[in-house]
Design a protein around this motif. Structure first.
Motif, PDB file in Angstrom:
ATOM      1  N   ARG A 249      -9.251   6.981  -3.962  1.00 31.61           N
ATOM      2  CA  ARG A 249      -8.865   5.707  -4.492  1.00 31.61           C
ATOM      3  C   ARG A 249      -8.217   5.914  -5.904  1.00 31.61           C
ATOM      4  O   ARG A 249      -7.092   5.610  -6.305  1.00 31.61           O
ATOM      5  N   ALA A 250      -8.935   6.869  -6.530  1.00 34.90           N
ATOM      6  CA  ALA A 250      -8.853   7.189  -7.793  1.00 34.90           C
ATOM      7  C   ALA A 250      -7.271   7.964  -7.944  1.00 34.90           C
ATOM      8  O   ALA A 250      -6.517   7.731  -8.855  1.00 34.90           O
ATOM      9  N   MET A 251      -7.436   8.872  -6.832  1.00 29.11           N
ATOM     10  CA  MET A 251      -6.008   9.564  -6.807  1.00 29.11           C
ATOM     11  C   MET A 251      -4.499   8.819  -6.500  1.00 29.11           C
ATOM     12  O   MET A 251      -3.979   8.934  -7.187  1.00 29.11           O
TER      13      MET A 251
ATOM     14  N   GLN B 231      -4.223   6.450   3.962  1.00 31.71           N
ATOM     15  CA  GLN B 231      -3.292   5.438   3.722  1.00 31.71           C
ATOM     16  C   GLN B 231      -4.308   4.283   3.087  1.00 31.71           C
ATOM     17  O   GLN B 231      -5.383   4.058   3.562  1.00 31.71           O
ATOM     18  N   LEU B 232      -3.613   3.534   2.175  1.00 29.52           N
ATOM     19  CA  LEU B 232      -4.195   2.659   1.525  1.00 29.52           C
ATOM     20  C   LEU B 232      -3.489   1.213   1.797  1.00 29.52           C
ATOM     21  O   LEU B 232      -2.307   1.273   1.799  1.00 29.52           O
ATOM     22  N   MET B 233      -4.273   0.392   2.145  1.00 28.01           N
ATOM     23  CA  MET B 233      -3.492  -1.058   2.447  1.00 28.01           C
ATOM     24  C   MET B 233      -4.428  -2.177   1.746  1.00 28.01           C
ATOM     25  O   MET B 233      -5.538  -2.030   1.533  1.00 28.01           O
ATOM     26  N   GLU B 234      -3.512  -3.123   1.266  1.00 27.08           N
ATOM     27  CA  GLU B 234      -4.306  -4.404   0.438  1.00 27.08           C
ATOM     28  C   GLU B 234      -3.426  -5.455   1.059  1.00 27.08           C
ATOM     29  O   GLU B 234      -2.162  -5.391   1.319  1.00 27.08           O
ATOM     30  N   GLY B 235      -4.086  -6.697   1.083  1.00 22.39           N
ATOM     31  CA  GLY B 235      -3.733  -7.717   1.795  1.00 22.39           C
ATOM     32  C   GLY B 235      -4.782  -8.743   2.162  1.00 22.39           C
ATOM     33  O   GLY B 235      -5.998  -8.453   1.829  1.00 22.39           O
ATOM     34  N   ASN B 236      -4.277  -9.674   2.826  1.00 24.74           N
ATOM     35  CA  ASN B 236      -5.479 -10.492   3.586  1.00 24.74           C
ATOM     36  C   ASN B 236      -6.590  -9.651   4.482  1.00 24.74           C
ATOM     37  O   ASN B 236      -5.884  -8.966   5.087  1.00 24.74           O
ATOM     38  N   ARG B 237      -7.606 -10.116   4.223  1.00 24.95           N
ATOM     39  CA  ARG B 237      -8.846  -9.515   5.171  1.00 24.95           C
ATOM     40  C   ARG B 237      -8.387  -9.155   6.380  1.00 24.95           C
ATOM     41  O   ARG B 237      -8.558  -8.180   7.114  1.00 24.95           O
TER      42      ARG B 237
ATOM     43  N   GLY C  82       0.922  -1.146  -0.048  1.00 21.10           N
ATOM     44  CA  GLY C  82      -0.022  -0.115   0.002  1.00 21.10           C
ATOM     45  C   GLY C  82       1.120   1.291  -0.039  1.00 21.10           C
ATOM     46  O   GLY C  82       1.994   1.212  -0.589  1.00 21.10           O
ATOM     47  N   VAL C  83       0.298   2.398   0.498  1.00 18.18           N
ATOM     48  CA  VAL C  83       0.865   3.779   0.297  1.00 18.18           C
ATOM     49  C   VAL C  83       0.351   4.534   1.558  1.00 18.18           C
ATOM     50  O   VAL C  83      -0.922   4.384   1.898  1.00 18.18           O
ATOM     51  N   LEU C  84       1.123   5.276   2.145  1.00 12.07           N
ATOM     52  CA  LEU C  84       0.855   6.361   3.015  1.00 12.07           C
ATOM     53  C   LEU C  84       1.218   7.550   2.583  1.00 12.07           C
ATOM     54  O   LEU C  84       2.239   7.985   1.911  1.00 12.07           O
ATOM     55  N   CYS C  85       0.089   8.447   2.535  1.00 13.27           N
ATOM     56  CA  CYS C  85       0.102  10.043   2.097  1.00 13.27           C
ATOM     57  C   CYS C  85      -0.153  10.705   3.388  1.00 13.27           C
ATOM     58  O   CYS C  85      -0.811  10.326   4.108  1.00 13.27           O
TER      59      CYS C  85
END
Length: 139
Positions: free
Chosen positions: A124-126, A48-54, A37-40
């Motif tokens: 999310r689009a950004m 913050q966007l995170m992706e992975g196992n729920r 993911g990413v931290l802004c």
């Protein structure tokens, strides 16, 4: 089940030292947990966007809700995904103030960013745009 989550929070201590500590801890933890993911940060907030196992993503978010470095955390987006959009980053980094204002205003009502004015789909689009244009730093 692979998921993607985006949250925003008020940065209690929005200085470089606090952000550096979050990035160091987050990258180490995310690598162990299979999270990308990413931290802004900027304008006094974290995105913050995170992706992975729920379950792993939910556990991290639960910790953020208890973390004294964050205040007024709000879940902006949560969805099941087929593939990762940020697979190259255990925790990428974006300084919002370093972005061209028009790049941010394309997705937000006004600057500085305000939690109550953020739209999950627009954020999310950004972030996807930032990833596509290589605006996300690895370090």
């Amino acid at each position: 089940m692979l998921v993607q989550m985006i949250f925003a929070s008020v940065a209690v201590e929005p200085d470089d030292a606090a952000v550096a500590k979050i990035l160091t801890q987050g990258r180490s933890h995310n690598a162990r947990q299979g999270i990308t993911g990413v931290l802004c940060h900027g304008h006094g907030i974290y995105l913050q966007l995170m992706e992975g196992n729920r379950s792993a993503v939910n556990q991290i978010y639960a910790k953020v809700l208890q973390d004294p470095r964050h205040r007024d955390a709000e879940l902006l987006y949560f969805a099941e995904i087929q593939e990762r959009g940020f697979a190259n980053w255990t925790l990428g980094h974006v300084r919002l103030e370093k972005l061209n204002a028009s790049a941010v205003l394309k997705y937000a009502e006004r600057l500085p960013l305000q939690l109550d004015a953020l739209n999950g789909a627009a954020v999310r689009a950004m972030l996807l745009d930032l990833a596509a244009t290589a605006a996300i730093a690895h370090k």
